[in-house]
Design an enzyme around this catalytic site. Structure first.
Site, PDB file in Angstrom:
ATOM      1  N   HIS A  98     -11.547   6.880   4.583  1.00  0.00           N
ATOM      2  CA  HIS A  98     -12.200   6.212   3.449  1.00  0.00           C
ATOM      3  C   HIS A  98     -11.395   4.942   3.210  1.00  0.00           C
ATOM      4  O   HIS A  98     -10.461   4.904   2.427  1.00  0.00           O
ATOM      5  CB  HIS A  98     -12.194   7.115   2.214  1.00  0.00           C
ATOM      6  CG  HIS A  98     -12.689   6.428   0.972  1.00  0.00           C
ATOM      7  ND1 HIS A  98     -13.954   5.913   0.856  1.00  0.00           N
ATOM      8  CD2 HIS A  98     -12.071   6.172  -0.214  1.00  0.00           C
ATOM      9  CE1 HIS A  98     -14.110   5.367  -0.341  1.00  0.00           C
ATOM     10  NE2 HIS A  98     -12.973   5.510  -1.004  1.00  0.00           N
ATOM     11  N   ARG A 124       0.830  -1.195   0.000  1.00  0.00           N
ATOM     12  CA  ARG A 124       0.000   0.000   0.000  1.00  0.00           C
ATOM     13  C   ARG A 124       0.871   1.254   0.000  1.00  0.00           C
ATOM     14  O   ARG A 124       0.569   2.250  -0.656  1.00  0.00           O
ATOM     15  CB  ARG A 124      -0.901  -0.031   1.243  1.00  0.00           C
ATOM     16  CG  ARG A 124      -1.862   1.119   1.372  1.00  0.00           C
ATOM     17  CD  ARG A 124      -2.831   0.840   2.517  1.00  0.00           C
ATOM     18  NE  ARG A 124      -3.686   1.979   2.761  1.00  0.00           N
ATOM     19  CZ  ARG A 124      -3.379   2.973   3.577  1.00  0.00           C
ATOM     20  NH1 ARG A 124      -2.216   2.964   4.206  1.00  0.00           N
ATOM     21  NH2 ARG A 124      -4.204   3.976   3.774  1.00  0.00           N
TER      22      ARG A 124
END
Length: 317
Positions: A177, A90
């Site tokens: 989010h 990530r």
């Protein structure tokens, strides 16, 4: 109509879903498409213009460059490095996006742009903070799409469960989010009735259960991944979310939307961008709406805050 110019950076599916929804909303009178692939931007502008006579809008649509941001009231950023590749972490993906943002944010600022940044590129909370740091703009004029789409998904699914119009569902997905986002039950209402009241009312004992709502919330969290699994990407929902935020800005609405904005002491937290209900108007975010969260909900929000702080601290700025 006063001048309402939008410069869109990134002509991928998210960007063009926004552009298409904008074309059918009559919210602005000029849209400038900017992409690293200049031919792509030109082709998209042509395609949109060819449908102009079927729209209620009279907007001008053209391909442009970062210098054209000087004339924009709103710069919407959907550009990114794309999906994570096999073997990439990530953080690898995040650092790629940071590198991309470094290549153009300074050009937008150098153009003389003096409007509002609206960021949708993922991870949106961190990338909105990156935009804030790179641009040097006041925090109120750098906004992320935050949990706007997540909140819309929640209201749709809760409305379906109660067989009610989703417009009558009042509640928010807040925080990151991403995986740590959550729904505060204390703020989740059908009209003026909190959902907890349904679970504790014997009249509804056989109809509505807390575990059903918890399943819906989990479904909301996984909706994006499910859409990606089924069709490869998500873009219509976020495109329409961006239009909703654009409407609040250009209409000076002071609408309460769960955008990603910078914390300035709320709930004892600072500096990090994350999704919370905030008043959105012509100057961007006026202020974050304070919620009466429970201690457990504040801890969940702090978890999101810590994850996003760690993500930002780990990138190569």
């Amino acid at each position: 109509m006063a001048n309402r110019r939008v410069a869109l950076v990134g002509c991928g599916m998210v960007g063009m879903s926004y552009a298409y929804a904008l074309l059918n909303s009559d919210l602005c009178n000029e849209l400038i498409l900017i992409d690293i692939n200049e031919d792509k931007a030109k082709g998209e502008a042509m395609d949109l213009n060819h449908g102009l006579c079927f729209s209620s809008s009279h907007m001008k649509i053209r391909a442009g460059s970062f210098e054209d941001c000087a004339y924009a009231d709103l710069v919407v950023i959907t550009a990114s490095a794309g999906s994570r590749k096999p073997g990439e972490t990530r953080f690898d993906q995040l650092n790629k996006n940071v590198k991309i943002f470094k290549s153009f944010i300074s050009k937008i600022v150098a153009s003389g742009f003096n409007g509002i940044f609206l960021v949708a590129s993922n991870p949106v909370d961190v990338m909105t903070r990156v935009t804030y740091e790179l641009s040097g703009f006041p925090a109120n004029r750098v906004i992320g799409s935050g949990t706007t789409l997540d909140t819309a998904r929640l209201r749709y699914l809760i409305g379906d469960y109660f067989q009610a119009d989703p417009h009558s569902v009042h509640g928010y997905v807040i925080g990151e989010h991403g995986d740590s986002e959550f729904v505060p039950f204390s703020q989740l209402n059908l009209s003026t009735k909190n959902v907890e009241e349904f679970f504790n009312d014997e009249r509804f004992a056989n109809d509505y259960k807390r575990e059903d709502i918890e399943d819906i919330i989990e479904k909301v969290k996984n909706s994006g991944a499910e859409v990606i699994k089924l069709k490869g990407a998500t873009y219509y929902g976020i495109g329409m979310s961006l239009v909703r935020i654009t409407k609040a800005i250009f209409g000076d609405e002071n609408s309460v939307i769960t955008v990603s904005s910078r914390l300035n002491g709320e709930y004892g937290m600072r500096d990090v961008y994350l999704g919370l209900p905030a008043y959105v108007n012509r100057n961007g975010v006026r202020k974050i709406l304070p919620l009466n969260l429970t201690e457990e909900e504040i801890e969940k929000l702090r978890n999101s805050y810590n994850i996003l702080k760690e993500s930002y601290d780990g990138i190569n700025m």
